[in-house]
Design an enzyme around this catalytic site. Structure first.
Site, PDB file in Angstrom:
ATOM      1  N   HIS A 114      32.314  51.360  62.774  1.00  0.00           N
ATOM      2  CA  HIS A 114      31.230  51.105  63.102  1.00  0.00           C
ATOM      3  C   HIS A 114      29.644  51.072  63.250  1.00  0.00           C
ATOM      4  O   HIS A 114      28.483  50.439  63.836  1.00  0.00           O
ATOM      5  CB  HIS A 114      30.490  49.005  62.720  1.00  0.00           C
ATOM      6  CG  HIS A 114      31.299  48.752  62.477  1.00  0.00           C
ATOM      7  ND1 HIS A 114      31.973  48.035  61.224  1.00  0.00           N
ATOM      8  CD2 HIS A 114      32.805  47.792  62.951  1.00  0.00           C
ATOM      9  CE1 HIS A 114      33.055  46.920  60.981  1.00  0.00           C
ATOM     10  NE2 HIS A 114      33.634  46.988  62.202  1.00  0.00           N
ATOM     11  N   GLU A 156      43.175  41.129  64.144  1.00  0.00           N
ATOM     12  CA  GLU A 156      41.951  40.783  63.066  1.00  0.00           C
ATOM     13  C   GLU A 156      42.181  39.712  62.199  1.00  0.00           C
ATOM     14  O   GLU A 156      41.261  40.189  61.343  1.00  0.00           O
ATOM     15  CB  GLU A 156      40.872  41.376  63.512  1.00  0.00           C
ATOM     16  CG  GLU A 156      41.007  42.886  63.225  1.00  0.00           C
ATOM     17  CD  GLU A 156      40.048  43.267  63.405  1.00  0.00           C
ATOM     18  OE1 GLU A 156      38.666  43.129  63.522  1.00  0.00           O
ATOM     19  OE2 GLU A 156      39.816  45.175  63.310  1.00  0.00           O
ATOM     20  N   ASP A 159      36.445  38.971  62.818  1.00  0.00           N
ATOM     21  CA  ASP A 159      37.065  39.687  60.974  1.00  0.00           C
ATOM     22  C   ASP A 159      37.955  38.012  61.315  1.00  0.00           C
ATOM     23  O   ASP A 159      38.314  37.903  60.379  1.00  0.00           O
ATOM     24  CB  ASP A 159      37.401  41.027  61.530  1.00  0.00           C
ATOM     25  CG  ASP A 159      36.912  41.726  60.770  1.00  0.00           C
ATOM     26  OD1 ASP A 159      35.964  40.963  59.845  1.00  0.00           O
ATOM     27  OD2 ASP A 159      36.812  42.900  61.317  1.00  0.00           O
TER      28      ASP A 159
END
Length: 266
Positions: free
Chosen positions: A49, A156, A182
């Site tokens: 990310h 996740e 998540d």
């Protein structure tokens, strides 16, 4: 040998937590010493990310190793073995694999991180994790497999949760790591960390880790020290990403901006 210590493994063996600082935007190596001086023992370098390049990750990893803290790098999902190989060969003490849903995903992660006989990672003779000491291939493979190739598998998703016991049983899978954001979304309770559904999921992951003697980690719950404290004391949580650069910058800038603005008030 005076090689860098894997602080996560050391903390786990000693029954202590490994306070870890997350990086998404800071690229200069001074952050490693700054984090160490603040009490962190590891860096969580996020290539999933962020706009970080392999070179950015390399500099942060080498900076961390030099400062005496351990760099762990999260790679993007399905980024390919070649990309993971470059992360490992450029200084990561371990790789964080997002979205591990089943045994096949876990096997692929182990295969690229570990040298034979555990995996199929290509061997190179000089590594930052060895302080660029030239060693025989046999000694290199043995040392890296045991100390500097930590396989960190993120649970996740609902599928990952359903398969967590099988994933945890894999030889070479060193850590189960909870992606709290998540996972909460996948469970239908986005951000509701107090929900019974989320709590039961955490307990199931922790039980799988404990049964197979795997390290338990988590990220994303930066504003819930109460829950983290309980997970540490009751569930054996060890690998704790306590904050990240973007959060601290945002908080600090907001406070500083408010303070300066207040100076102009009558």
């Amino acid at each position: 040998m005076g090689f860098p210590v894997n602080q996560l493994v050391k903390c786990a063996l000693e029954g202590k937590i490994c306070p870890t600082f997350g990086l998404k935007v800071v690229t200069t190596i001074e952050i490693a010493s700054t984090a160490r001086n603040a009490g962190f023992k590891a860096l969580f370098i996020d290539l999933e990310h962020s706009s970080y390049s392999i070179h950015d990750a390399n500099q942060l990893c080498v900076g961390a190793l030099t400062a005496g803290i351990s760099p762990f790098v999260r790679v993007p999902a399905q980024c390919g073995d070649g990309y993971i190989q470059k992360v490992l060969d450029n200084g990561a003490m371990g790789v964080v694999f997002p979205h591990i849903n089943n045994v096949e995903d876990a096997k692929a992660a182990i295969r690229i991180c570990k040298y034979p006989s555990l995996g199929k990672r290509s061997v190179v003779g000089s590594l930052p994790q060895l302080d660029f000491t030239l060693m025989s291939l046999v000694d290199t493979m043995k040392y890296i497999n045991e100390n500097a190739s930590t396989v960190i598998l993120m649970i996740e998703s609902q599928e990952g949760l359903e398969n967590v016991e099988a994933i945890a049983s894999m030889e070479g899978a060193d850590c189960l790591f909870i992606g709290s954001n998540d996972l909460s979304v996948e469970l239908g309770v986005p951000g509701d960390y107090d929900s019974d559904i989320f709590s039961k999921a955490i307990e199931r992951i922790a039980a799988a880790a404990k049964k197979q003697n795997k390290i338990l980690g988590i990220a994303g719950m930066y504003n819930r020290p109460d829950l983290l404290k309980r997970y540490i004391s009751e569930l054996g949580l060890c690998f704790v990403v306590g904050s990240q650069d973007t959060i601290l910058l945002g908080q600090g800038l907001k406070a500083a901006g408010a303070a300066v603005s207040k100076l102009g008030e009558n």
